[in-house]
Write an enzyme that holds these catalytic residues in place. Structure first.
Site, PDB file in Angstrom:
ATOM      1  N   ASP A   1       0.524   3.724   1.682  1.00 33.91           N
ATOM      2  CA  ASP A   1       0.498   4.340   3.020  1.00 33.91           C
ATOM      3  C   ASP A   1       1.915   4.593   3.533  1.00 33.91           C
ATOM      4  OD1 ASP A   1       0.319   4.561   5.962  1.00 33.91           O
ATOM      5  OD2 ASP A   1      -1.802   4.153   5.608  1.00 33.91           O
TER       6      ASP A   1
ATOM      7  N   ARG B   1       3.041   4.755   6.341  1.00 32.93           N
ATOM      8  CA  ARG B   1       3.449   4.026   7.542  1.00 32.93           C
ATOM      9  C   ARG B   1       3.933   2.615   7.231  1.00 32.93           C
ATOM     10  NH1 ARG B   1      -2.278   4.717  10.245  1.00 32.93           N
ATOM     11  NH2 ARG B   1      -2.734   4.208   8.077  1.00 32.93           N
TER      12      ARG B   1
ATOM     13  N   CYS C   1      -5.796   0.570   7.311  1.00 34.00           N
ATOM     14  CA  CYS C   1      -5.612   1.026   5.924  1.00 34.00           C
ATOM     15  C   CYS C   1      -6.759   1.975   5.537  1.00 34.00           C
ATOM     16  CB  CYS C   1      -5.572  -0.174   4.981  1.00 34.00           C
ATOM     17  SG  CYS C   1      -5.326   0.321   3.271  1.00 34.00           S
TER      18      CYS C   1
ATOM     19  N   CYS D   1       0.856  -1.191   0.000  1.00 32.77           N
ATOM     20  CA  CYS D   1       0.000   0.000   0.000  1.00 32.77           C
ATOM     21  C   CYS D   1       0.894   1.243   0.000  1.00 32.77           C
ATOM     22  CB  CYS D   1      -0.902  -0.003   1.222  1.00 32.77           C
ATOM     23  SG  CYS D   1      -1.991   1.428   1.313  1.00 32.77           S
TER      24      CYS D   1
ATOM     25  N   HIS E   1      -2.082  -3.899   5.214  1.00 33.41           N
ATOM     26  CA  HIS E   1      -1.774  -3.451   6.569  1.00 33.41           C
ATOM     27  C   HIS E   1      -3.037  -3.071   7.328  1.00 33.41           C
ATOM     28  CE1 HIS E   1      -2.283   0.994   5.894  1.00 33.41           C
ATOM     29  NE2 HIS E   1      -2.156   0.596   4.644  1.00 33.41           N
TER      30      HIS E   1
HETATM   31 ZN   LIG Z   1      -3.289   1.278   3.063  1.00 34.90          ZN
END
Ligand SMILES: [Zn+2]
Length: 372
Positions: free
Chosen positions: A129, A131, A186, A127, A183
């Protein structure tokens, strides 16, 4: 008059305010010109009207000054915000300088070695993302993982970008392991569970996950807590994307060429930092539904010729399943070494949702049906 000219959705942001200010200025200029002209002509009939116009002009002038003040205040705010954003941006470049000096302190030839080429062992689809940075989470160095990231780690069948990455990784870099990593927490998965629109293109993209949600609502909605529901759908999404990857012609062709590619599903737990390997199923291309299974003429010939070579050499050609099992064992051993469990038995990763999902999936008739 102005209100009728302004667009109906007019709001005072800085750029519009700027335009509005110019408009007022033009208006004032126009009336001053006209007023002066009429004064010169001393036309009695229009004198009264021009007095009104001049009053109006004065009111507009006051409005102009007021807008100018607001404009300056807003501009200052934007400048302040810009300065603060530039400081944050500079931090990244400064970080790079620190990174280079640290690496060079460890190994003066680090970057010259890196420049010679890459031979990553894994392709990871994760992803976007911020993080979930794959290298940092797995303590791998640059050059070890070939990475593609998008919103909610989707393996979209017609995604040109993704398919180019897969093709390059499999056919040129000869990667044997593809990892789909989802994750917890999300945002993409959470948005897909929600009916609020997040914008045209994003809504289209999230439909990929909405399909997974639609098929598995009975599993997802068993969890009371929203974060657990997101984690559950993230797991199911990873599983779906793993199955999508098995259907990918590049992957199937690679198997038929005698280059087995294994596909793994991971869930990264943002709240603990641990990665959990999802026991998705025993899927390999041989178990793939006939609907998706492809036959590649050239690849078959290549496999047959390779099998013949294997027979000549060893007399026992390993089947694709055996190759898969061998590679699977090898990979498991590799990750066992990296696993935090092996270093600290007191820190068990949380397996509540994942183990529950695995249990639910095993009992789920749709799941069994799909994997036959
Ligand atoms: Zn995500």
């Amino acid at each position: 008059m102005i209100l009728t000219i302004l667009p109906p959705n007019f709001s005072f942001d800085l750029s519009q305010l700027k335009l509005f200010r110019y408009f007022i200025l033009d208006y004032i200029k126009y009336y001053i010109k006209k007023y002066l002209l009429i004064q010169q002509q001393h036309n009695n009939t229009s004198e009264k009207q021009e007095f009104i116009s001049s009053d109006l002009t004065y009111e507009f002038y006051k409005l102009h000054l007021h807008i100018q003040k607001i404009y300056i205040i807003m501009q200052n705010q934007v400048v302040q915000k810009g300065i603060s954003e530039i400081q944050k941006y500079s931090k990244a470049l400064l970080g790079n300088k620190n990174y280079v000096s640290k690496k060079l302190a460890q190994d003066p030839d680090y970057f010259s070695k890196l420049a010679k080429g890459q031979s990553p062992k894994y392709l990871l689809i994760g992803c976007s993302d911020s993080r979930a940075p794959p290298n940092e989470l797995t303590e791998t160095d640059p050059g070890e993982i070939f990475i593609h990231r998008n919103i909610a780690n989707v393996v979209n069948m017609t995604d040109l970008n993704l398919n180019c990455v897969v093709q390059y990784a499999v056919e040129h870099l000869k990667v044997h392991n593809i990892i789909i990593m989802g994750h917890t927490f999300c945002g993409g998965v959470k948005a897909a569970m929600n009916q609020d629109s997040v914008g045209g293109l994003l809504d289209l993209w999230l439909n990929n996950i909405k399909h997974v949600y639609e098929k598995n609502q009975h599993l997802v909605n068993q969890f009371q807590d929203e974060n657990d529901r997101v984690a559950c759908l993230s797991c199911l999404n990873v599983r779906e994307q793993v199955l999508n990857m098995w259907k990918n012609p590049i992957v199937q062709k690679s198997w038929q060429n005698g280059h087995p590619v294994m596909i793994h599903g991971w869930l990264f737990r943002v709240e603990t930092g641990f990665i959990e390997e999802l026991q998705i199923d025993e899927s390999i291309p041989e178990n793939l539904s006939n609907v998706f299974r492809l036959q590649f003429k050239n690849a078959q010939q290549a496999t047959q010729s390779q099998n013949q070579d294997d027979k000549d050499e060893k007399n026992v050609p390993p089947s694709n399943s055996e190759k898969y099992q061998q590679m699977q064992n090898k990979l498991e051993n590799e990750f066992r070494k990296l696993s935090p469990d092996s270093q600290d038995s007191n820190q068990e990763p949380q397996k509540d949702v994942v183990s529950q999902i695995s249990g639910l999936l095993q009992d789920d008739p749709n799941f069994k049906q799909e994997n036959k």
